[in-house]
Scaffold this motif. Structure first.
Motif, short mmCIF file in Angstrom:
data_model
loop_
_atom_site.label_atom_id
_atom_site.label_comp_id
_atom_site.label_asym_id
_atom_site.label_seq_id
_atom_site.Cartn_x
_atom_site.Cartn_y
_atom_site.Cartn_z
N ALA A 74 16.08 9.33 41.77
CA ALA A 74 14.88 8.57 41.39
C ALA A 74 13.64 9.28 41.94
N ASP A 75 12.56 9.14 41.21
CA ASP A 75 11.30 9.73 41.64
C ASP A 75 10.63 8.75 42.61
N VAL A 76 11.01 8.87 43.89
CA VAL A 76 10.54 7.95 44.93
C VAL A 76 9.85 8.75 46.02
N ASP A 77 8.68 8.29 46.42
CA ASP A 77 7.95 8.93 47.50
C ASP A 77 8.72 8.74 48.81
N GLU A 78 8.98 9.84 49.49
CA GLU A 78 9.74 9.81 50.75
C GLU A 78 9.14 8.84 51.77
N SER A 79 7.83 8.72 51.79
CA SER A 79 7.18 7.86 52.78
C SER A 79 7.49 6.38 52.55
N LEU A 80 8.00 6.02 51.38
CA LEU A 80 8.34 4.63 51.09
C LEU A 80 9.73 4.25 51.59
N ILE A 81 10.51 5.23 52.02
CA ILE A 81 11.90 4.98 52.39
C ILE A 81 12.02 4.89 53.92
N THR A 82 12.34 3.68 54.38
CA THR A 82 12.61 3.43 55.79
C THR A 82 13.93 2.69 55.88
N TYR A 106 23.24 1.41 38.43
CA TYR A 106 23.72 2.74 38.05
C TYR A 106 23.20 3.79 39.04
N ASP A 107 21.91 3.69 39.40
CA ASP A 107 21.34 4.60 40.39
C ASP A 107 22.07 4.49 41.72
N ILE A 108 22.31 3.27 42.15
CA ILE A 108 22.94 3.03 43.45
C ILE A 108 24.36 3.60 43.47
N VAL A 109 25.10 3.39 42.40
CA VAL A 109 26.46 3.94 42.32
C VAL A 109 26.41 5.47 42.41
N GLY A 110 25.45 6.08 41.72
CA GLY A 110 25.30 7.53 41.78
C GLY A 110 24.96 8.01 43.18
N ILE A 111 24.05 7.32 43.84
CA ILE A 111 23.65 7.67 45.21
C ILE A 111 24.83 7.57 46.15
N ILE A 112 25.55 6.45 46.07
CA ILE A 112 26.71 6.25 46.95
C ILE A 112 27.76 7.31 46.66
N GLY A 113 28.00 7.61 45.39
CA GLY A 113 28.99 8.63 45.02
C GLY A 113 28.64 9.99 45.60
N LYS A 114 27.37 10.34 45.55
CA LYS A 114 26.92 11.63 46.10
C LYS A 114 27.10 11.65 47.61
N ILE A 115 26.76 10.56 48.29
CA ILE A 115 26.93 10.48 49.74
C ILE A 115 28.41 10.56 50.11
N GLU A 116 29.25 9.86 49.34
CA GLU A 116 30.69 9.94 49.58
C GLU A 116 31.17 11.38 49.48
N SER A 117 30.73 12.06 48.45
CA SER A 117 31.13 13.45 48.24
C SER A 117 30.62 14.35 49.37
N ASP A 118 29.37 14.18 49.75
CA ASP A 118 28.78 15.00 50.81
C ASP A 118 29.47 14.79 52.15
N LEU A 119 29.87 13.55 52.44
CA LEU A 119 30.45 13.24 53.74
C LEU A 119 31.98 13.22 53.74
N ILE A 154 16.91 -2.22 45.62
CA ILE A 154 16.52 -2.83 44.35
C ILE A 154 15.08 -3.33 44.37
N SER A 155 14.73 -4.18 45.32
CA SER A 155 13.40 -4.79 45.29
C SER A 155 12.29 -3.83 45.72
N ASP A 156 12.57 -2.89 46.60
CA ASP A 156 11.52 -1.96 47.04
C ASP A 156 11.48 -0.67 46.22
N LEU A 157 12.65 -0.12 45.92
CA LEU A 157 12.70 1.16 45.20
C LEU A 157 12.93 1.00 43.70
N HIS A 158 13.26 -0.23 43.28
CA HIS A 158 13.48 -0.54 41.86
C HIS A 158 14.60 0.32 41.27
N LEU A 159 15.63 0.56 42.07
CA LEU A 159 16.78 1.31 41.59
C LEU A 159 17.69 0.38 40.80
N THR A 160 18.37 0.93 39.82
CA THR A 160 19.34 0.16 39.05
C THR A 160 20.70 0.26 39.75
#
Length: 75
Positions: free
Chosen positions: A13-21, A35-48, A27-33
């Motif tokens: 997602a096109d999210v400004d780094e300064s918005l992420i704490t 689908y986005d969350i599943v992709g993010i979690i999948g990537k983190i699972e793969s990386d770790l 969902i409510s702050d970053l407006h991710l779907t």
């Protein structure tokens, strides 16, 4: 861990780094779907090299909750 999550979110997602704490809600702050969350979690699972069960993903609403979960999982 926060930097890994920020980089991963920015891949999906096109999210400004300064918005992420640790208090940032996916969902409510970053407006991710879900689908986005599943992709993010999948990537983190793969990386770790871990697996996060779907039932656990539903309980991870904020960046801080994800960090806490990952830290506990990796100990």
């Amino acid at each position: 861990m926060l930097n890994l999550i920020i980089r991963t979110i920015q891949e999906f997602a096109d999210v400004d780094e300064s918005l992420i704490t640790e208090d940032t809600n996916f969902i409510s702050d970053l407006h991710l779907t879900s689908y986005d969350i599943v992709g993010i979690i999948g990537k983190i699972e793969s990386d770790l090299g871990i697996e996060i069960p779907d039932r656990e993903i539903r309980n991870l609403d904020t960046v801080g909750e994800l960090i806490k979960y990952l830290n506990n999982k990796l100990l």
